[in-house]
Design a protein around this motif. Structure first.
Motif, PDB file in Angstrom:
ATOM      1  N   LEU A   1       0.827  -1.206   0.000  1.00 25.41           N
ATOM      2  CA  LEU A   1       0.000   0.000   0.000  1.00 25.41           C
ATOM      3  C   LEU A   1       0.863   1.258   0.000  1.00 25.41           C
ATOM      4  O   LEU A   1       0.444   2.305  -0.501  1.00 25.41           O
ATOM      5  N   TYR A   2       2.090   1.129   0.550  1.00 19.06           N
ATOM      6  CA  TYR A   2       2.974   2.285   0.664  1.00 19.06           C
ATOM      7  C   TYR A   2       4.058   2.300  -0.405  1.00 19.06           C
ATOM      8  O   TYR A   2       5.010   3.084  -0.307  1.00 19.06           O
ATOM      9  N   HIS A   3       3.923   1.459  -1.420  1.00 17.44           N
ATOM     10  CA  HIS A   3       4.906   1.433  -2.509  1.00 17.44           C
ATOM     11  C   HIS A   3       4.525   2.390  -3.628  1.00 17.44           C
ATOM     12  O   HIS A   3       5.313   2.630  -4.547  1.00 17.44           O
ATOM     13  N   THR A   4       3.299   2.917  -3.582  1.00 16.98           N
ATOM     14  CA  THR A   4       2.855   3.873  -4.599  1.00 16.98           C
ATOM     15  C   THR A   4       2.271   5.096  -3.919  1.00 16.98           C
ATOM     16  O   THR A   4       1.882   5.052  -2.737  1.00 16.98           O
ATOM     17  N   ALA A   5       2.182   6.186  -4.663  1.00 14.54           N
ATOM     18  CA  ALA A   5       1.591   7.423  -4.149  1.00 14.54           C
ATOM     19  C   ALA A   5       1.051   8.226  -5.319  1.00 14.54           C
ATOM     20  O   ALA A   5       1.486   8.060  -6.463  1.00 14.54           O
ATOM     21  N   ARG A   6       0.097   9.059  -5.043  1.00 11.25           N
ATOM     22  CA  ARG A   6      -0.369  10.018  -6.044  1.00 11.25           C
ATOM     23  C   ARG A   6       0.130  11.388  -5.621  1.00 11.25           C
ATOM     24  O   ARG A   6      -0.110  11.836  -4.494  1.00 11.25           O
ATOM     25  N   VAL A   7       0.839  12.047  -6.548  1.00  9.26           N
ATOM     26  CA  VAL A   7       1.438  13.357  -6.292  1.00  9.26           C
ATOM     27  C   VAL A   7       0.613  14.430  -6.996  1.00  9.26           C
ATOM     28  O   VAL A   7       0.229  14.265  -8.162  1.00  9.26           O
ATOM     29  N   PHE A   8       0.351  15.531  -6.271  1.00 11.60           N
ATOM     30  CA  PHE A   8      -0.449  16.625  -6.814  1.00 11.60           C
ATOM     31  C   PHE A   8       0.438  17.862  -6.948  1.00 11.60           C
ATOM     32  O   PHE A   8       0.916  18.401  -5.951  1.00 11.60           O
ATOM     33  N   THR A   9       0.651  18.296  -8.190  1.00  9.19           N
ATOM     34  CA  THR A   9       1.462  19.493  -8.431  1.00  9.19           C
ATOM     35  C   THR A   9       0.609  20.751  -8.497  1.00  9.19           C
ATOM     36  O   THR A   9       1.137  21.856  -8.521  1.00  9.19           O
ATOM     37  N   SER A  10      -0.689  20.562  -8.546  1.00  6.79           N
ATOM     38  CA  SER A  10      -1.622  21.684  -8.479  1.00  6.79           C
ATOM     39  C   SER A  10      -2.868  21.210  -7.744  1.00  6.79           C
ATOM     40  O   SER A  10      -3.009  20.020  -7.441  1.00  6.79           O
ATOM     41  N   LYS A  11      -3.753  22.134  -7.495  1.00  3.43           N
ATOM     42  CA  LYS A  11      -4.964  21.803  -6.746  1.00  3.43           C
ATOM     43  C   LYS A  11      -5.733  20.685  -7.450  1.00  3.43           C
ATOM     44  O   LYS A  11      -6.078  20.798  -8.629  1.00  3.43           O
ATOM     45  N   SER A  12      -5.988  19.580  -6.733  1.00  2.00           N
ATOM     46  CA  SER A  12      -6.674  18.414  -7.306  1.00  2.00           C
ATOM     47  C   SER A  12      -7.649  17.862  -6.285  1.00  2.00           C
ATOM     48  O   SER A  12      -7.515  18.111  -5.078  1.00  2.00           O
ATOM     49  N   SER A  13      -8.625  17.077  -6.760  1.00  2.00           N
ATOM     50  CA  SER A  13      -9.655  16.621  -5.823  1.00  2.00           C
ATOM     51  C   SER A  13     -10.158  15.231  -6.154  1.00  2.00           C
ATOM     52  O   SER A  13     -10.043  14.752  -7.279  1.00  2.00           O
ATOM     53  N   TYR A  14     -10.701  14.580  -5.129  1.00  2.00           N
ATOM     54  CA  TYR A  14     -11.449  13.334  -5.254  1.00  2.00           C
ATOM     55  C   TYR A  14     -12.905  13.652  -4.925  1.00  2.00           C
ATOM     56  O   TYR A  14     -13.182  14.514  -4.073  1.00  2.00           O
ATOM     57  N   ARG A  15     -13.817  12.940  -5.567  1.00  2.00           N
ATOM     58  CA  ARG A  15     -15.236  13.124  -5.266  1.00  2.00           C
ATOM     59  C   ARG A  15     -15.877  11.761  -5.036  1.00  2.00           C
ATOM     60  O   ARG A  15     -15.683  10.842  -5.829  1.00  2.00           O
ATOM     61  N   PHE A  16     -16.640  11.665  -3.930  1.00  2.00           N
ATOM     62  CA  PHE A  16     -17.290  10.407  -3.565  1.00  2.00           C
ATOM     63  C   PHE A  16     -18.782  10.641  -3.363  1.00  2.00           C
ATOM     64  O   PHE A  16     -19.192  11.657  -2.796  1.00  2.00           O
ATOM     65  N   SER A  17     -19.581   9.692  -3.812  1.00  3.10           N
ATOM     66  CA  SER A  17     -21.020   9.721  -3.552  1.00  3.10           C
ATOM     67  C   SER A  17     -21.279   9.043  -2.207  1.00  3.10           C
ATOM     68  O   SER A  17     -20.812   7.929  -1.971  1.00  3.10           O
ATOM     69  N   MET A  18     -22.028   9.726  -1.325  1.00  2.04           N
ATOM     70  CA  MET A  18     -22.274   9.221   0.017  1.00  2.04           C
ATOM     71  C   MET A  18     -23.689   8.662   0.116  1.00  2.04           C
ATOM     72  O   MET A  18     -24.664   9.308  -0.288  1.00  2.04           O
ATOM     73  N   LYS A  19     -23.807   7.467   0.641  1.00  2.00           N
ATOM     74  CA  LYS A  19     -25.112   6.819   0.786  1.00  2.00           C
ATOM     75  C   LYS A  19     -25.817   7.237   2.073  1.00  2.00           C
ATOM     76  O   LYS A  19     -27.032   7.181   2.165  1.00  2.00           O
TER      77      LYS A  19
END
Length: 828
Positions: free
Chosen positions: A77-95
């Motif tokens: 789980l710690y062998h990869t990462a997502r790097v953000f060089t500018s403002k970025s977002s995740y969006r989730f639908s909540m039940k």
């Protein structure tokens, strides 16, 4: 021995089956910066790269990074990462709306020109800034937040800080918390000035700082239904010799209203630290203390403490105090009262504290003043410390705030207009409503006339309990009236506190002074007592019982309103409180007589009678004329039926006053109140507490110590120094004999409250006249009988109303009839 216990604790973790898994409604587990799925602690983290139906990541610039030289034995789980060089977002639908856990996994590594240790960024969740200007140092970090989500969409934004800054994340968890995991009520705000209730806790964003398995080993997410990690407490103990591990091999007895396996796993409640009284380096009374370093700036924290009594052999043996940052957070904590009469039942208590600038949250547990000398102990099973942070995004939230101010102004105007109309209609209806007649009081009026309390006899027209099982509805009071009476529960009006809550002085609209006892809404320990108090006091009225003026249960509140007792509890007048003159012997006798009359009425005024169960000097209150009234009926029980000798029930009461026979056999009778009253009598005479562990061993328990002196005929040696030279020997002799009989080991040998009352009245007469009245039917008075025509003896009280007694308790009876009752057994 310590090694054996540690091995046992490890075995418990490995072999006791894990509780049934909690299944959250929302459950997003992301392996960031990867297309692969990864398993950790039997949970599957999905790759966050774009897949059909799993498009969480917005179309902003980000980079998928993979470590070329991952540390050995580290999770994929710690062998990869997502790097953000500018403002970025995740969006989730909540039940499901409500409280959620959000966890961010950060494990820095270097790859493709990025050294993740130099990342600097902020994370916003639906506009709320969580890690702000966040920068890692070295190792893997898990940031956990608990917050309420009130929308069907969750946006998580990563925002680099500075021109050359960037952000990253290795993994994320978003899942629904169990219902009532964070309650809006019941938390205790601890300040140097005292404890009060903290409301709306779920609206706060909580960041987990510490999660401690006290007395146990490290617990991994595999052993927790909410996949949490609990670490041992040894590194935080201030003085390790003060603590001793306690381990149970039995699964905790979870109960409705207490803690659940989701609040903390079994293994937290199966281990604890208790006082190490075997250490030769320690005195008999001490605290166990833990120091937890926090950021050295003023911040507010939620401290959740977990308790499970795995050290006692029976209920009501363990009393202890809790301190946070040196302030009293919970005095006389009795875990038996927080559970439904069962040992090893997990409970938790939430405290809200300010850290100040000390950089430490300090937690201590130590023995209570109620602890007996043989059972001094204190325990702690677990602790969680969460920082309260709720910093909003200034731009978007400011715009929303302006909009809501405009909407609120419009809506508020409409609401005010409607309220005025409703008030006018209510007043119109009220004028037409006929007055209710107050229910007539029952019981008897004492022969001796004391100065009455201002509100002892309520004016006609006041709404009291009407006949019938639901008669107490007439005592309901609107919350708004109580707020007005107490100036919105002004801290300056606090006149007392206890396990139920705070007590405020108040003034009702009709200028009646009242005492307002405000329980903590939703308190698991207070609800039964709240209902019992209303049920009992709505049925009874007596001059020597504190009257219930009203109650309120709106908005989850538990509020009881009593007549105000100007002079406060008897205990305050016995121990030399500042500004209070010592009570004279005559005053003390009259107070004891008044309390005895109230108790006698409780025991005999109904078919089954009522047993108080918590008679002590703090529950005998005095009005402005020092008239005594028995108070606090939260533990009261109906007495046995006519064909029964006792009531079988769990033991309740206060240490030092508790009937030993009731404690041993769990069989309650009205003689248990008689025993407690006997302790009060010696307390009144000696002006010292029922239990004082600071004294020599033979003096710790007042009842045992005073009985020894009484049996030696030397009671005058231990009386309150303020009474020396005041008490006539004959009065002291009668008083001492009465207290001694009350404290008989077996209930069958104790007098009734009617007998106690008779003897106290006799002691007062001896004090005032110096003459002896006729021998009581028990035949214990050996002095000569002197009958004076100017002194009419008090009538021996009994369980049957005397001939000629009217409904108000007054007597119209000739002197000859009085003496006929005194001289014949039939009169008793």
């Amino acid at each position: 021995m310590e090694i054996q216990k540690l091995i046992l604790a490890v075995i418990l973790v490995l072999f006791i089956p894990r509780s049934v898994s909690f299944t959250p409604m929302d459950n997003y587990l992301l392996n960031c910066g990867s297309q692969s799925n990864v398993s950790l602690f039997n949970r599957l983290f999905m790759g966050d790269s774009t897949k059909p139906g799993l498009d969480f990541l917005s179309a902003d610039k980000s980079i998928e990074l993979t470590s070329q030289n991952p540390p050995p034995n580290s999770s994929a789980l710690y062998h990869t990462a997502r790097v953000f060089t500018s403002k970025s977002s995740y969006r989730f639908s909540m039940k499901k709306n409500g409280t959620h856990f959000i966890r961010f996994h950060f494990s820095p590594f270097s790859a493709r020109g990025f050294n993740l240790k130099s990342a600097k960024f902020s994370v916003l969740v639906n506009g709320i800034s969580l890690p702000s200007n966040f920068q890692l140092s070295n190792d893997t970090v898990l940031k956990e937040y608990i917050l309420k989500i009130d929308s069907n969409v969750l946006d998580i934004v990563f925002k680099p800080v500075g021109d050359s800054g960037f952000g990253f994340v290795n993994a994320m968890e978003i899942f629904t918390a169990p219902v009532d995991f964070i309650l809006d009520y019941g938390a205790r705000l601890v300040t140097p000035n005292g404890v009060e209730e903290y409301r709306n806790l779920s609206s706060q964003v909580l960041e987990t700082i510490y999660r401690i398995n006290v007395g146990g080993i490290k617990l991994t997410p595999f052993n927790d239904t909410l996949w949490r990690t609990w670490i041992p407490d040894e590194d935080y103990l201030v003085f390790k010799a003060a603590a001793k591990r306690a381990v149970s091999t039995h699964t905790p007895n979870y109960q409705k209203g207490g803690a659940s396996p989701e609040i903390a796993p079994d293994n937290v409640y199966m281990t604890a630290q208790e006082m190490n009284r075997q250490s030769n380096s320690l005195y008999s009374r001490f605290n166990i203390t833990w120091n937890f370093p926090v950021a050295a700036h003023d911040a507010r924290y939620l401290v959740r403490l977990h308790f499970c009594d795995i050290v006692s052999t029976a209920l009501n043996l363990l009393y202890f105090d809790v301190y946070i940052n040196g302030c009293s957070a919970y005095k006389d904590l009795d875990l038996s009262s927080l559970t439904i009469h069962m040992l090893a039942s997990p409970v938790y208590v939430d405290f809200v504290v300010d850290s100040g600038n000390s950089g430490v949250i300090q937690i201590s547990v130590g023995p209570s003043d109620l602890s007996s000398s043989m059972r001094i102990n204190a325990i702690l099973n677990g602790a969680e410390i969460m920082k309260m942070t709720n910093v909003m995004n200034s731009h978007g939230m400011a715009r929303k705030k302006k909009l809501w101010v405009l909407v609120g102004s419009i809506v508020g105007g409409v609401v005010v207009l409607l309220a005025i109309v409703a008030l006018l209609l209510a007043l119109k209806c009220r004028k037409k409503k006929p007055k209710q007649r107050m229910a007539e009081s029952v019981g008897w009026t004492p022969l001796r006339v004391f100065g009455a309390s201002t509100h002892s006899r309520m004016s006609e027209g006041t709404a009291y309990a009407s006949p019938g099982s639901n008669g107490y509805f007439g005592l309901k009071r609107p919350f708004a009236d109580i707020q007005l009476a107490t100036n919105n529960f002004d801290k300056d009006l606090i006149i007392g506190s206890g396990g139920f809550g705070l007590v405020f002085k108040g003034v009702l609209k009709d200028n009646m002074k009242v005492a307002v006892k405000r329980g903590m809404p939703g308190s698991r320990q207070g609800l039964p007592e709240f209902h019992t108090e209303i049920t009992v006091l709505s049925k009874i009225r007596h001059r020597h019982l504190v009257s219930l003026v009203g109650y309120c249960e709106e908005n989850s509140e538990m509020i009881l309103v009593y007549e105000y007792m100007e002079k406060g509890p008897l205990k305050k007048h016995l121990y030399g409180s500042p500004g209070l003159s010592p009570l004279s012997w005559k005053q003390r006798l009259e107070i004891c007589i008044g309390a005895a009359r109230g108790l006698h009425y409780l025991h005999t005024g109904f078919a089954q009678g009522i047993i108080h169960r918590d008679i002590k000097s703090t529950n005998i209150l005095l009005d402005e004329n020092y008239v005594a009234k028995v108070a606090d009926f939260g533990l009261s029980r109906s007495g046995p039926c006519l064909n029964e000798t006792h009531v079988s029930t769990g033991v309740k009461g206060s240490f030092g006053y508790l009937d030993p026979e009731y404690f041993r056999r769990q069989q309650l009778t009205d003689k248990s109140d008689v025993y407690s009253f006997g302790v009060v009598l010696f307390e009144v005479l000696c002006a010292r507490s029922a239990v004082d562990t600071q004294l020599d061993r033979e003096q710790v328990n007042l009842a045992e110590w005073a009985l020894e002196w009484q049996k030696k005929g030397m009671l005058e040696q231990i009386i309150d120094p303020h009474l020396v030279g005041q008490i006539k020997p004959s009065s002291l002799k009668k008083f001492g004999e009465t207290a001694e009989k009350c404290l008989a080991e077996y209930s069958v040998d104790r007098p009734t409250m009617g007998d106690v009352l008779w003897n106290l009245e006799y002691a007062l007469q001896l004090q005032e006249s110096g003459r002896q009245r006729e021998t009581h039917a028990d035949g214990n008075d050996n002095e000569s009988v002197v009958v004076s025509p100017t002194i009419v003896p008090q009538i021996p009280t009994n369980n049957v109303r005397a001939e000629g007694e009217d409904d108000n308790g007054s007597l119209d009876i000739s002197t000859s009839r009085v003496f006929s009752q005194l001289m014949t057994n039939e009169g008793r």
